[in-house]
Design a protein around this motif. Structure first.
Motif, mmCIF file in Angstrom:
data_model
loop_
_atom_site.group_PDB
_atom_site.id
_atom_site.type_symbol
_atom_site.label_atom_id
_atom_site.label_comp_id
_atom_site.label_asym_id
_atom_site.label_seq_id
_atom_site.Cartn_x
_atom_site.Cartn_y
_atom_site.Cartn_z
ATOM 1 N N UNK A 22 0.830 -1.202 0.000
ATOM 2 C CA UNK A 22 0.000 0.000 0.000
ATOM 3 C C UNK A 22 0.866 1.254 0.000
ATOM 4 N N UNK A 23 1.911 1.263 0.811
ATOM 5 C CA UNK A 23 2.838 2.400 0.821
ATOM 6 C C UNK A 23 3.474 2.593 -0.556
ATOM 7 N N UNK A 24 3.829 1.492 -1.208
ATOM 8 C CA UNK A 24 4.447 1.570 -2.532
ATOM 9 C C UNK A 24 3.471 2.137 -3.568
ATOM 10 N N UNK A 62 -6.640 -1.409 6.730
ATOM 11 C CA UNK A 62 -7.537 -1.524 5.576
ATOM 12 C C UNK A 62 -8.204 -0.197 5.210
ATOM 13 N N UNK A 63 -8.612 0.631 6.189
ATOM 14 C CA UNK A 63 -9.209 1.920 5.805
ATOM 15 C C UNK A 63 -8.262 2.814 4.994
ATOM 16 N N UNK A 64 -6.967 2.589 5.116
ATOM 17 C CA UNK A 64 -5.994 3.393 4.371
ATOM 18 C C UNK A 64 -6.120 3.159 2.868
ATOM 19 N N UNK A 65 -6.684 2.021 2.466
ATOM 20 C CA UNK A 65 -6.918 1.790 1.043
ATOM 21 C C UNK A 65 -7.891 2.823 0.486
ATOM 22 N N UNK A 66 -8.666 3.464 1.344
ATOM 23 C CA UNK A 66 -9.553 4.540 0.918
ATOM 24 C C UNK A 66 -8.801 5.727 0.344
ATOM 25 N N UNK A 67 -7.522 5.846 0.642
ATOM 26 C CA UNK A 67 -6.704 6.927 0.094
ATOM 27 C C UNK A 67 -6.418 6.756 -1.396
ATOM 28 N N UNK A 72 -5.792 9.521 -6.798
ATOM 29 C CA UNK A 72 -6.184 9.317 -8.199
ATOM 30 C C UNK A 72 -5.807 7.942 -8.736
ATOM 31 N N UNK A 73 -5.806 6.945 -7.878
ATOM 32 C CA UNK A 73 -5.612 5.556 -8.314
ATOM 33 C C UNK A 73 -7.008 4.989 -8.522
ATOM 34 N N UNK A 93 -16.247 -5.326 1.094
ATOM 35 C CA UNK A 93 -14.951 -4.678 0.956
ATOM 36 C C UNK A 93 -15.041 -3.207 1.358
ATOM 37 N N UNK A 94 -13.925 -2.677 1.809
ATOM 38 C CA UNK A 94 -13.898 -1.322 2.361
ATOM 39 C C UNK A 94 -13.859 -0.220 1.307
ATOM 40 N N UNK A 95 -13.579 -0.562 0.046
ATOM 41 C CA UNK A 95 -13.547 0.437 -1.029
ATOM 42 C C UNK A 95 -14.276 -0.113 -2.253
ATOM 43 N N UNK A 96 -14.614 0.781 -3.154
ATOM 44 C CA UNK A 96 -15.232 0.378 -4.413
ATOM 45 C C UNK A 96 -14.164 -0.218 -5.323
ATOM 46 N N UNK A 97 -14.486 -1.341 -5.927
ATOM 47 C CA UNK A 97 -13.555 -2.049 -6.806
ATOM 48 C C UNK A 97 -14.290 -2.521 -8.054
ATOM 49 N N UNK A 98 -13.517 -2.890 -9.051
ATOM 50 C CA UNK A 98 -14.069 -3.552 -10.217
ATOM 51 C C UNK A 98 -13.806 -5.046 -10.049
ATOM 52 N N UNK A 99 -14.864 -5.817 -9.998
ATOM 53 C CA UNK A 99 -14.734 -7.264 -9.865
ATOM 54 C C UNK A 99 -14.662 -7.856 -11.263
ATOM 55 N N UNK A 100 -13.602 -8.626 -11.500
ATOM 56 C CA UNK A 100 -13.369 -9.186 -12.831
ATOM 57 C C UNK A 100 -13.391 -10.709 -12.812
ATOM 58 N N UNK A 101 -14.063 -11.277 -13.807
ATOM 59 C CA UNK A 101 -14.011 -12.722 -14.021
ATOM 60 C C UNK A 101 -12.600 -13.082 -14.485
#
Length: 118
Positions: A22-24, A62-67, A72-73, A93-101
């Motif tokens: 996440x830091x990276x 995990x809440x840090x993924x909200x950043x 702009x990621x 999940x804690x953030x909005x994601x695109x779920x892919x097959x």
């Protein structure tokens, strides 16, 4: 310019891999706009909203993924098969994601010429 994929494949606690990844991502976002963040396997646990690592004296990051949104990621993907195998749905999940097959996952990942795994 290189398109960089950050791949989260490990569970969030028990190692520093997830926090370091996440830091990276956040650091690299200052240098490039062509980033993708991928969660597969046990890496989907990184995004679970209801974690409580206090029993193992861990930090709930995990809440840090909200950043990611603030940095702009916008390309954040989760493997549908990984969610299903673990009995999870994207609403947990804690953030909005695109779920892919699986096929979409492979095609999307193939667009990134640099892949870093955490």
């Amino acid at each position: 310019m290189n398109k960089v994929a950050f791949m989260f494949r490990t569970a969030p606690h028990g190692s520093a891999s997830g926090r370091e990844g996440l830091d990276a991502v956040l650091a690299t976002s200052a240098l490039s706009e062509d980033l993708g963040v991928f969660f597969e396997g046990d890496g989907v646990y990184q995004l679970l909203a209801e974690q409580d690592p206090s029993a193992i004296l861990g930090r709930h990051y995990a809440p840090t993924f909200g950043l990611l949104d603030l940095y702009d990621v916008e390309q954040v993907y989760v493997c549908q098969q990984s969610l299903s195998e673990r009995g999870l749905v994207s609403e947990q999940l804690s953030i909005a994601v695109q779920v892919l097959a699986q096929e979409e996952w492979q095609q999307t990942l193939a667009c990134f010429n640099v892949r870093l795994s955490f």
